[in-house]
Design an enzyme around this catalytic site. Structure first.
Site, mmCIF file in Angstrom:
data_model
loop_
_atom_site.group_PDB
_atom_site.id
_atom_site.type_symbol
_atom_site.label_atom_id
_atom_site.label_comp_id
_atom_site.label_asym_id
_atom_site.label_seq_id
_atom_site.Cartn_x
_atom_site.Cartn_y
_atom_site.Cartn_z
ATOM 1 N N GLY A 11 0.844 -1.206 0.000
ATOM 2 C CA GLY A 11 0.000 0.000 0.000
ATOM 3 C C GLY A 11 0.865 1.237 0.000
ATOM 4 N N ARG A 15 -2.315 6.708 1.695
ATOM 5 C CA ARG A 15 -2.022 7.781 2.663
ATOM 6 C C ARG A 15 -1.031 7.316 3.710
ATOM 7 N NH1 ARG A 15 -7.893 9.505 1.766
ATOM 8 N NH2 ARG A 15 -8.233 7.303 2.127
ATOM 9 N N ALA A 117 -2.319 -3.872 14.965
ATOM 10 C CA ALA A 117 -2.878 -2.853 15.860
ATOM 11 C C ALA A 117 -3.758 -1.931 15.039
ATOM 12 C CB ALA A 117 -1.765 -2.053 16.540
ATOM 13 N N ASN A 119 -4.358 0.963 15.886
ATOM 14 C CA ASN A 119 -3.850 2.329 16.059
ATOM 15 C C ASN A 119 -2.427 2.267 16.598
ATOM 16 O OD1 ASN A 119 -3.435 5.052 17.091
ATOM 17 N ND2 ASN A 119 -5.593 5.305 16.577
ATOM 18 N N HIS A 149 -13.365 10.843 11.255
ATOM 19 C CA HIS A 149 -12.262 10.614 10.307
ATOM 20 C C HIS A 149 -12.559 11.307 8.982
ATOM 21 C CE1 HIS A 149 -11.083 7.385 13.090
ATOM 22 N NE2 HIS A 149 -9.873 7.492 12.540
ATOM 23 N N LYS A 153 -12.423 7.438 4.506
ATOM 24 C CA LYS A 153 -12.316 6.212 5.322
ATOM 25 C C LYS A 153 -13.457 5.258 4.988
ATOM 26 C CE LYS A 153 -11.570 4.465 9.976
ATOM 27 N NZ LYS A 153 -10.523 3.556 9.500
ATOM 28 N N THR A 160 -9.997 1.662 15.699
ATOM 29 C CA THR A 160 -9.635 2.158 17.037
ATOM 30 C C THR A 160 -10.869 2.221 17.930
ATOM 31 O OG1 THR A 160 -7.887 3.453 16.053
ATOM 32 C CG2 THR A 160 -8.573 4.086 18.273
#
Ligand code: NAD
Length: 257
Positions: A11, A15, A117, A119, A149, A153, A160
């Site tokens: 990726g 972003r 994770a 976040n 967000h 998104k 999170t």
């Protein structure tokens, strides 16, 4: 394990992928040996970006220690499987996995370390600890979780927010999530209201509201820039390189640093 961790990034033109490449360029404990993306782009932070199609071949050619993946749940599960085949550790920042995707990560973790994770911010790790304490200290209080967000998104609520909700549910066994409210919908005892807002270019905000007995506690985390997640993901990559196979979390990294 060599001192410099050999890193692959999938990726790469997303972003987060871009942020990871930019952050990696400023560190001397990682060396990006492979940056791959679904669609072709030339280079980012001086690293050539390759088409991701034959990831197995790219792994064989570049021999990374760790893959850092911020893509989508389907591609991420595929890439982590390729990691298991190639003996490459995986750091997964992608969110929105279903049960099948999570099962794929579990099975990969039988042969390589997989650190996932939702976040990678240290502030969010601190928020989670504060939320667990607040909820335990305020039994019976109403709880509402709101996340905001950017308008690109895809998954909602955010990974999170789901993690924070699981933290709350671990303390409050009888809690029930209610996503938004519309019409005649009075609040019931034991509800946790969950709200997802999508607007503009907001990097990520999470608020946990705990209210009752004529008082209100608001715990809020606001990410100012994606670099915070990239730095955490790279810390995780350095930490996970050379570990035993198994599932790990960002808390494991923070507990040791
Ligand atoms: P983005 O849309 O900007 O980038 C996604 C990248 O993944 C792109 O390069 C795209 O080409 C690639 N991709 C998506 N689906 C693909 C597929 N099926 N096959 C191959 N490539 C695919 O998104 P982003 O903002 O960079 O976020 C990516 C993921 O990371 C999301 O799941 C997001 O929720 C998550 N995220 C996690 C953290 C964290 O700290 N863990 C922080 C921010 C974002």
């Amino acid at each position: 394990m060599s001192e410099t961790v050999r890193l692959a990034v999938t990726g790469a033109a997303g972003r987060m992928g871009r942020e990871v490449l930019l952050a990696a360029a400023d560190r001397d404990d990682v060396d990006v040996v492979l940056a791959a993306n679904r669609t072709p782009v030339e280079e980012i932070a001086g690293v050539p970006v390759r088409p991701v199609a034959e990831l197995d071949d790219l792994f064989a050619e570049t021999t990374p220690d760790v893959l850092v993946d911020f893509t989508g749940p389907e591609s991420s599960a595929d890439y982590v499987s390729a990691c298991a085949d190639a003996g490459v550790a995986a750091v997964v920042g992608t969110t929105g996995f279903g049960d099948d995707g999570l099962a794929t990560l579990d099975s990969a973790a039988e042969s390589v370390p997989v650190l996932k994770a939702a976040n990678f911010s240290r502030g969010v790790a601190a928020l989670r600890r504060a939320v667990r304490e607040a909820v335990a200290a305020l039994p019976g209080y109403d709880i509402e979780v709101t996340e905001t967000h950017h308008n690109g998104k895809r998954d909602a609520p955010s990974g999170t927010a789901n993690t924070v909700l699981e933290d709350i549910e671990a303390v409050r066994g009888d809690a029930e999530r209610v996503h938004g409210r519309v019409g005649d919908q009075p609040r019931e005892d034991g509800e946790i209201g969950v709200h997802a807002r999508r607007a503009g270019d907001v990097t990520g905000e999470h608020e946990v509201l705990v209210a009752g007995n004529h008082e209100l506690l608001s715990l809020t985390h606001r990410a100012g820039a994606r670099g915070v997640f990239a730095a955490g993901a790279l810390d995780a990559a350095v930490w996970v390189a050379g570990r035993d196979a198994g599932r790990y979390d960002f808390d494991d990294v923070l507990d040791e640093r």
